[in-house]
Scaffold this motif. Sequence first.
Motif, PDB file in Angstrom:
ATOM      1  N   GLY A  13      16.644   0.731  18.754  1.00  0.00           N
ATOM      2  CA  GLY A  13      15.365   0.061  18.653  1.00  0.00           C
ATOM      3  C   GLY A  13      14.959  -0.477  20.009  1.00  0.00           C
ATOM      4  O   GLY A  13      15.801  -0.698  20.881  1.00  0.00           O
ATOM      5  N   HIS A  14      13.662  -0.668  20.194  1.00  0.00           N
ATOM      6  CA  HIS A  14      13.146  -1.263  21.431  1.00  0.00           C
ATOM      7  C   HIS A  14      11.723  -1.727  21.196  1.00  0.00           C
ATOM      8  O   HIS A  14      11.146  -1.497  20.144  1.00  0.00           O
ATOM      9  CB  HIS A  14      13.213  -0.255  22.597  1.00  0.00           C
ATOM     10  CG  HIS A  14      12.157   0.798  22.571  1.00  0.00           C
ATOM     11  ND1 HIS A  14      11.545   1.265  23.712  1.00  0.00           N
ATOM     12  CD2 HIS A  14      11.565   1.483  21.560  1.00  0.00           C
ATOM     13  CE1 HIS A  14      10.654   2.193  23.407  1.00  0.00           C
ATOM     14  NE2 HIS A  14      10.649   2.348  22.109  1.00  0.00           N
ATOM     15  N   ARG A  15      11.185  -2.401  22.189  1.00  0.00           N
ATOM     16  CA  ARG A  15       9.752  -2.680  22.230  1.00  0.00           C
ATOM     17  C   ARG A  15       9.360  -2.748  23.693  1.00  0.00           C
ATOM     18  O   ARG A  15      10.189  -3.014  24.562  1.00  0.00           O
ATOM     19  CB  ARG A  15       9.382  -3.942  21.484  1.00  0.00           C
ATOM     20  CG  ARG A  15       9.641  -5.234  22.217  1.00  0.00           C
ATOM     21  CD  ARG A  15       8.996  -6.373  21.454  1.00  0.00           C
ATOM     22  NE  ARG A  15       9.193  -7.629  22.147  1.00  0.00           N
ATOM     23  CZ  ARG A  15       8.392  -8.663  22.015  1.00  0.00           C
ATOM     24  NH1 ARG A  15       7.360  -8.583  21.210  1.00  0.00           N
ATOM     25  NH2 ARG A  15       8.624  -9.778  22.665  1.00  0.00           N
ATOM     26  N   VAL A  16       8.097  -2.498  23.959  1.00  0.00           N
ATOM     27  CA  VAL A  16       7.594  -2.457  25.323  1.00  0.00           C
ATOM     28  C   VAL A  16       6.659  -3.656  25.521  1.00  0.00           C
ATOM     29  O   VAL A  16       5.553  -3.684  24.965  1.00  0.00           O
ATOM     30  CB  VAL A  16       6.870  -1.129  25.616  1.00  0.00           C
ATOM     31  CG1 VAL A  16       6.321  -1.112  27.036  1.00  0.00           C
ATOM     32  CG2 VAL A  16       7.818   0.046  25.387  1.00  0.00           C
ATOM     33  N   ILE A  17       7.125  -4.629  26.286  1.00  0.00           N
ATOM     34  CA  ILE A  17       6.327  -5.824  26.560  1.00  0.00           C
ATOM     35  C   ILE A  17       5.048  -5.407  27.288  1.00  0.00           C
ATOM     36  O   ILE A  17       5.094  -4.645  28.252  1.00  0.00           O
ATOM     37  CB  ILE A  17       7.120  -6.827  27.426  1.00  0.00           C
ATOM     38  CG1 ILE A  17       8.354  -7.340  26.677  1.00  0.00           C
ATOM     39  CG2 ILE A  17       6.241  -8.009  27.829  1.00  0.00           C
ATOM     40  CD1 ILE A  17       9.262  -8.200  27.533  1.00  0.00           C
ATOM     41  N   LYS A  22       0.975   0.308  19.468  1.00  0.00           N
ATOM     42  CA  LYS A  22       2.081   0.064  18.540  1.00  0.00           C
ATOM     43  C   LYS A  22       3.412  -0.252  19.208  1.00  0.00           C
ATOM     44  O   LYS A  22       4.243  -0.943  18.641  1.00  0.00           O
ATOM     45  CB  LYS A  22       2.282   1.279  17.635  1.00  0.00           C
ATOM     46  CG  LYS A  22       1.161   1.535  16.663  1.00  0.00           C
ATOM     47  CD  LYS A  22       1.494   2.763  15.843  1.00  0.00           C
ATOM     48  CE  LYS A  22       0.377   3.164  14.923  1.00  0.00           C
ATOM     49  NZ  LYS A  22       0.736   4.343  14.133  1.00  0.00           N
ATOM     50  N   CYS A  23       3.632   0.282  20.397  1.00  0.00           N
ATOM     51  CA  CYS A  23       4.936   0.118  21.044  1.00  0.00           C
ATOM     52  C   CYS A  23       5.218  -1.312  21.486  1.00  0.00           C
ATOM     53  O   CYS A  23       6.327  -1.619  21.925  1.00  0.00           O
ATOM     54  CB  CYS A  23       5.092   1.083  22.217  1.00  0.00           C
ATOM     55  SG  CYS A  23       5.211   2.790  21.665  1.00  0.00           S
ATOM     56  N   LYS A  24       4.237  -2.206  21.369  1.00  0.00           N
ATOM     57  CA  LYS A  24       4.483  -3.618  21.664  1.00  0.00           C
ATOM     58  C   LYS A  24       5.337  -4.260  20.564  1.00  0.00           C
ATOM     59  O   LYS A  24       5.924  -5.313  20.762  1.00  0.00           O
ATOM     60  CB  LYS A  24       3.177  -4.377  21.830  1.00  0.00           C
ATOM     61  CG  LYS A  24       2.350  -4.519  20.568  1.00  0.00           C
ATOM     62  CD  LYS A  24       1.042  -5.221  20.851  1.00  0.00           C
ATOM     63  CE  LYS A  24       0.139  -5.196  19.630  1.00  0.00           C
ATOM     64  NZ  LYS A  24      -1.185  -5.715  19.938  1.00  0.00           N
ATOM     65  N   HIS A  25       5.403  -3.587  19.408  1.00  0.00           N
ATOM     66  CA  HIS A  25       6.204  -4.092  18.288  1.00  0.00           C
ATOM     67  C   HIS A  25       7.606  -3.494  18.324  1.00  0.00           C
ATOM     68  O   HIS A  25       7.805  -2.363  18.779  1.00  0.00           O
ATOM     69  CB  HIS A  25       5.539  -3.725  16.953  1.00  0.00           C
ATOM     70  CG  HIS A  25       4.144  -4.248  16.822  1.00  0.00           C
ATOM     71  ND1 HIS A  25       3.849  -5.590  16.739  1.00  0.00           N
ATOM     72  CD2 HIS A  25       2.958  -3.594  16.771  1.00  0.00           C
ATOM     73  CE1 HIS A  25       2.548  -5.749  16.635  1.00  0.00           C
ATOM     74  NE2 HIS A  25       1.975  -4.553  16.658  1.00  0.00           N
ATOM     75  N   LEU A  26       8.542  -4.232  17.819  1.00  0.00           N
ATOM     76  CA  LEU A  26       9.913  -3.739  17.712  1.00  0.00           C
ATOM     77  C   LEU A  26       9.932  -2.535  16.765  1.00  0.00           C
ATOM     78  O   LEU A  26       9.388  -2.599  15.666  1.00  0.00           O
ATOM     79  CB  LEU A  26      10.822  -4.844  17.182  1.00  0.00           C
ATOM     80  CG  LEU A  26      12.305  -4.570  17.157  1.00  0.00           C
ATOM     81  CD1 LEU A  26      12.855  -4.323  18.561  1.00  0.00           C
ATOM     82  CD2 LEU A  26      13.048  -5.739  16.508  1.00  0.00           C
ATOM     83  N   HIS A  27      10.505  -1.432  17.225  1.00  0.00           N
ATOM     84  CA  HIS A  27      10.580  -0.208  16.429  1.00  0.00           C
ATOM     85  C   HIS A  27      11.750   0.620  16.926  1.00  0.00           C
ATOM     86  O   HIS A  27      12.386   0.281  17.919  1.00  0.00           O
ATOM     87  CB  HIS A  27       9.269   0.591  16.523  1.00  0.00           C
ATOM     88  CG  HIS A  27       8.955   1.068  17.907  1.00  0.00           C
ATOM     89  ND1 HIS A  27       8.480   0.233  18.903  1.00  0.00           N
ATOM     90  CD2 HIS A  27       9.062   2.300  18.481  1.00  0.00           C
ATOM     91  CE1 HIS A  27       8.309   0.920  20.012  1.00  0.00           C
ATOM     92  NE2 HIS A  27       8.660   2.184  19.784  1.00  0.00           N
TER      93      HIS A  27
END
Length: 139
Positions: A13-17, A22-27
């Motif tokens: 899992g990761h997220r992009v600050i 959508k990628c700002k959310h943990l996924h």
Amino acid sequence: MVECTRRIEFDAGHRVIGHKHKCKHLHGHRYVLEITASSEELDDLGMVVDFGELKSVMKEWIDLNFDHNVILHADDENLGSFIANYTGQNIYYLKANPTAENIALHLKIDIIPKLFIKSSFQIIKIKLFETPNAFVEVM
């Protein structure tokens, strides 16, 4: 020059600050890593490197650090601490956003040179699939 490539899969899992979508959310993703070694000469058995060696060395590191784990930017320590306290997981922190590009660069520059110190071959390329249709390459 002869090249050989070993494929390793892992889930993380990761997220992009700062991401605007959508990628700002943990996924999470089912990552696929392809590690390519090359050599001018083959060893006594006629190989650049045994595929099993590439797998065992790289997969051991992946299993300890990335597989079924969360990869976060070091600036995301509050989220990482929350996840670690709630789940007991070790969080893997990068110095930069955990994009496929930064994960691949981290592996190629920081990790692989430490894992394959005394080798008769060179790791010349890392290919990291974030999805079946999206990948990055670092050479």
